[in-house]
Enzyme design. Sequence first.
Site, PDB file in Angstrom:
ATOM      1  N   ASP A  15      -5.733   2.626  -3.629  1.00 26.63           N
ATOM      2  CA  ASP A  15      -7.017   2.561  -2.926  1.00 26.63           C
ATOM      3  C   ASP A  15      -7.253   3.757  -2.013  1.00 26.63           C
ATOM      4  O   ASP A  15      -8.365   3.985  -1.558  1.00 26.63           O
ATOM      5  CB  ASP A  15      -7.190   1.233  -2.166  1.00 26.63           C
ATOM      6  CG  ASP A  15      -6.077   0.951  -1.187  1.00 26.63           C
ATOM      7  OD1 ASP A  15      -5.133   1.764  -1.090  1.00 26.63           O
ATOM      8  OD2 ASP A  15      -6.147  -0.095  -0.506  1.00 26.63           O
ATOM      9  N   ARG A  16      -6.208   4.551  -1.735  1.00 23.27           N
ATOM     10  CA  ARG A  16      -6.407   5.726  -0.869  1.00 23.27           C
ATOM     11  C   ARG A  16      -6.598   6.985  -1.702  1.00 23.27           C
ATOM     12  O   ARG A  16      -6.202   7.019  -2.875  1.00 23.27           O
ATOM     13  CB  ARG A  16      -5.181   5.939   0.022  1.00 23.27           C
ATOM     14  CG  ARG A  16      -5.024   4.861   1.039  1.00 23.27           C
ATOM     15  CD  ARG A  16      -3.924   5.202   2.021  1.00 23.27           C
ATOM     16  NE  ARG A  16      -3.936   4.182   3.065  1.00 23.27           N
ATOM     17  CZ  ARG A  16      -3.428   4.339   4.264  1.00 23.27           C
ATOM     18  NH1 ARG A  16      -2.839   5.464   4.604  1.00 23.27           N
ATOM     19  NH2 ARG A  16      -3.491   3.369   5.156  1.00 23.27           N
TER      20      ARG A  16
ATOM     21  N   LYS B  22     -11.466  -0.096  -0.879  1.00 23.15           N
ATOM     22  CA  LYS B  22     -11.560   1.348  -0.999  1.00 23.15           C
ATOM     23  C   LYS B  22     -10.974   1.726  -2.352  1.00 23.15           C
ATOM     24  O   LYS B  22     -10.224   0.959  -2.943  1.00 23.15           O
ATOM     25  CB  LYS B  22     -10.859   2.039   0.161  1.00 23.15           C
ATOM     26  CG  LYS B  22      -9.411   1.676   0.382  1.00 23.15           C
ATOM     27  CD  LYS B  22      -8.945   2.315   1.675  1.00 23.15           C
ATOM     28  CE  LYS B  22      -7.498   1.974   1.974  1.00 23.15           C
ATOM     29  NZ  LYS B  22      -7.343   1.020   3.079  1.00 23.15           N
TER      30      LYS B  22
ATOM     31  N   ASP C  39      -0.977   1.537  -4.031  1.00 19.56           N
ATOM     32  CA  ASP C  39      -1.804   0.564  -4.752  1.00 19.56           C
ATOM     33  C   ASP C  39      -3.149   1.143  -5.215  1.00 19.56           C
ATOM     34  O   ASP C  39      -4.021   0.398  -5.662  1.00 19.56           O
ATOM     35  CB  ASP C  39      -2.025  -0.690  -3.905  1.00 19.56           C
ATOM     36  CG  ASP C  39      -2.744  -0.395  -2.601  1.00 19.56           C
ATOM     37  OD1 ASP C  39      -2.590   0.731  -2.082  1.00 19.56           O
ATOM     38  OD2 ASP C  39      -3.466  -1.274  -2.090  1.00 19.56           O
TER      39      ASP C  39
ATOM     40  N   ASP D   7      -2.487   6.516  -3.395  1.00 19.76           N
ATOM     41  CA  ASP D   7      -1.329   5.869  -2.766  1.00 19.76           C
ATOM     42  C   ASP D   7      -0.709   4.779  -3.635  1.00 19.76           C
ATOM     43  O   ASP D   7      -1.062   4.618  -4.806  1.00 19.76           O
ATOM     44  CB  ASP D   7      -1.723   5.295  -1.399  1.00 19.76           C
ATOM     45  CG  ASP D   7      -2.595   4.054  -1.538  1.00 19.76           C
ATOM     46  OD1 ASP D   7      -3.367   3.994  -2.514  1.00 19.76           O
ATOM     47  OD2 ASP D   7      -2.494   3.152  -0.686  1.00 19.76           O
TER      48      ASP D   7
ATOM     49  N   SER E 238       0.807  -1.217   0.000  1.00 20.77           N
ATOM     50  CA  SER E 238       0.000   0.000   0.000  1.00 20.77           C
ATOM     51  C   SER E 238       0.843   1.271   0.000  1.00 20.77           C
ATOM     52  O   SER E 238       1.590   1.520  -0.921  1.00 20.77           O
ATOM     53  CB  SER E 238      -0.962  -0.053   1.186  1.00 20.77           C
ATOM     54  OG  SER E 238      -1.840   1.027   1.136  1.00 20.77           O
ATOM     55  N   HIS E 239       0.743   2.040   1.071  1.00 17.13           N
ATOM     56  CA  HIS E 239       1.395   3.346   1.137  1.00 17.13           C
ATOM     57  C   HIS E 239       2.803   3.262   1.716  1.00 17.13           C
ATOM     58  O   HIS E 239       3.456   4.290   1.873  1.00 17.13           O
ATOM     59  CB  HIS E 239       0.536   4.265   1.998  1.00 17.13           C
ATOM     60  CG  HIS E 239       0.169   3.606   3.297  1.00 17.13           C
ATOM     61  ND1 HIS E 239      -0.773   2.609   3.369  1.00 17.13           N
ATOM     62  CD2 HIS E 239       0.649   3.755   4.531  1.00 17.13           C
ATOM     63  CE1 HIS E 239      -0.870   2.174   4.610  1.00 17.13           C
ATOM     64  NE2 HIS E 239      -0.014   2.855   5.340  1.00 17.13           N
TER      65      HIS E 239
HETATM   66  C1  G1P Z   1      -3.946   1.459   8.197  1.00 17.65           C
HETATM   67  C2  G1P Z   1      -5.151   2.346   8.385  1.00 17.65           C
HETATM   68  C3  G1P Z   1      -6.418   1.561   8.103  1.00 17.65           C
HETATM   69  C4  G1P Z   1      -6.348   0.954   6.706  1.00 17.65           C
HETATM   70  C5  G1P Z   1      -5.069   0.148   6.551  1.00 17.65           C
HETATM   71  C6  G1P Z   1      -4.881  -0.342   5.124  1.00 17.65           C
HETATM   72  O1  G1P Z   1      -4.000   0.377   9.096  1.00 17.65           O
HETATM   73  O2  G1P Z   1      -5.185   2.895   9.676  1.00 17.65           O
HETATM   74  O3  G1P Z   1      -7.524   2.408   8.242  1.00 17.65           O
HETATM   75  O4  G1P Z   1      -7.448   0.127   6.470  1.00 17.65           O
HETATM   76  O5  G1P Z   1      -3.938   0.956   6.885  1.00 17.65           O
HETATM   77  O6  G1P Z   1      -4.792   0.703   4.205  1.00 17.65           O
HETATM   78  P1  G1P Z   1      -3.198   0.354  10.491  1.00 17.65           P
HETATM   79  O7  G1P Z   1      -1.745   0.560  10.173  1.00 17.65           O
HETATM   80  O8  G1P Z   1      -3.723   1.519  11.296  1.00 17.65           O
HETATM   81  O9  G1P Z   1      -3.521  -0.974  11.108  1.00 17.65           O
HETATM   82 ZN    ZN Z   2      -3.374   1.340  -0.274  1.00 15.47          ZN
END
Ligand code: G1P
Ligand code: ZN
Length: 544
Positions: free
Chosen positions: A282-283, A377, A280, A278, A113-114
Amino acid sequence: MKIKTVPTQPFDDQKPGTSGLRKKVKVFQQPNYLENFVQSIFDSLPDTQGACLVLGGDGRYFNREAIQIIIKIAAANGFSHLIIGQGGLLSTPAASHLIRKNQASGGLVLSASHNPGGPDEDFGIKYNVSNGGPAPEKYTDEFYRQSKIISEYKIAEIEDIDLDSTGEQQIETFKVTIVDPVDDYADLMNQIFDFPLIKKTIESGDITLCFDAMHAITGPYAKRIIEKMLGAKTGSVINATPLPDFGGGHPDPNLAHAKQLADLMFSSDAPTFGAASDGDGDRNMILGNNIFVTPSDSLAIMAANAQLIPGYNRGIAGVARSMPTSQAVDRVAEALDIACYETPTGWKYFGNLLDAGKITLCGEESFGTGSNHVREKDGLWAVLFWLNLLAKTGQSVSDIVHQHWQKFGRDIYSRHDYEAVDLTLANGIFDYLREQLPSLPGKNFGKFTVKFADEFSYQDPVDGSISKNQGIRIGFEDGSRMVFRLSGTGTVGATLRIYLEKFESDPALQDQDAQIALADLIDLAEQLCEIKKRTGRDTPTVIT
Ligand code: G1P
Ligand code: ZN
């Protein structure tokens, strides 16, 4: 096809977190590490024989190598059809859509992801089930259980697949289809939103925009949809080429990490609309000329205006938000007289509600918003939602936000993250918080009186499953709230998140800076959790 059975030893750290298994690339590169986890997933599934699997990733370092390995393990485990994004690329929402559209049995999405990418950074893998959504806990628990007892994996001895040419490749009864990663997703967006209206408004110059793809997966998607289909000027999409290390950046769309965009949007040259996505895809982050829309507000505004968007013009069935997300959307749900669900953090908790038709829109404070169009998302979807809203209302982002606050009040909101905290210290902080919980209700701290203090637990209204220990909540009589959680996606030490929120109904006070408006609450949070005192840190690592 020759299939080899390779003996292996279990790894003890393959427990999926909030969103799949995330580790440093070097961990994934250890012999058998990826193979073990993929085999553990396949061992947990009842139906790999003859099944169809979608496969793709965000293009980060190790993506292509991982895809070739997974193809061979999938072939050896009886899958008969793989659908793979060209170049091994698929955004998370596009993968979700492809699973649903092709009625695949599931999908594997390679992404952290990010989190940053590169040889010394992060890699990840998550399994999505046949509804297109992240595997619920009953699956991920089983993946982990299998990973602890695995003794062998199966791999087909076939040549690498050509990932770069679209079309079909057949090896005996095993078929691989390489698809354009954008085509089907762009069609879906075109069905939901009023593309001709958005195009007209962009071409007339009433909307000017900048989209920051952060050198991640949404580059090709945004180029095609925003520039080509919706007529935005070439160059409206910046950092549009996906790179294995995201250009050395941290592909997280917030004001700290999407700095180039943030600087532009708060300058005198700001376009009317700015957005980012982000790693991938989804954000999303939404900005207007000199204004940032918090993700919690964005969700509430979408819910309040959904009937203006063609895909939702018959109204929305209900909404859901993750527990730490602000209560802004709750107020809209009340006004619309629709249900509002509070779920634990992580998109997987929305799946059942969406499948059962109980909700249409959902979101998280962590820059995630989505709807029943897929089961993830969806960053670009949120961007297009806002563009459609701007085009339809003729208003600016700032007008839409201020009008919303005037009508519903403003939930002033901020999240403070402390990253890479020593695990023992982090556990100590949570033990300390937990000890205080029973004695907090009724207690006064200056102007704040504690109304409730608990550890959040959730019972899924559809299947009845219970998820415990989902964060500590402390609510106050005046509606303010603070939440403490440990991240389930971090890869170094512990990441402690503090979520702070305060309701302001007076329009004259709604334009305050969030950090100033929340200052009392921020001090009280420190008094209750002692993170600064115990870690010696004087500020959070990231404030969003
Ligand atoms: C974080 C975000 C959460 C999101 C997840 C995946 O998870 O807080 O809302 O669903 O990334 O993108 P966390 O690191 O807080 O467990
Ligand atoms: Zn992501």
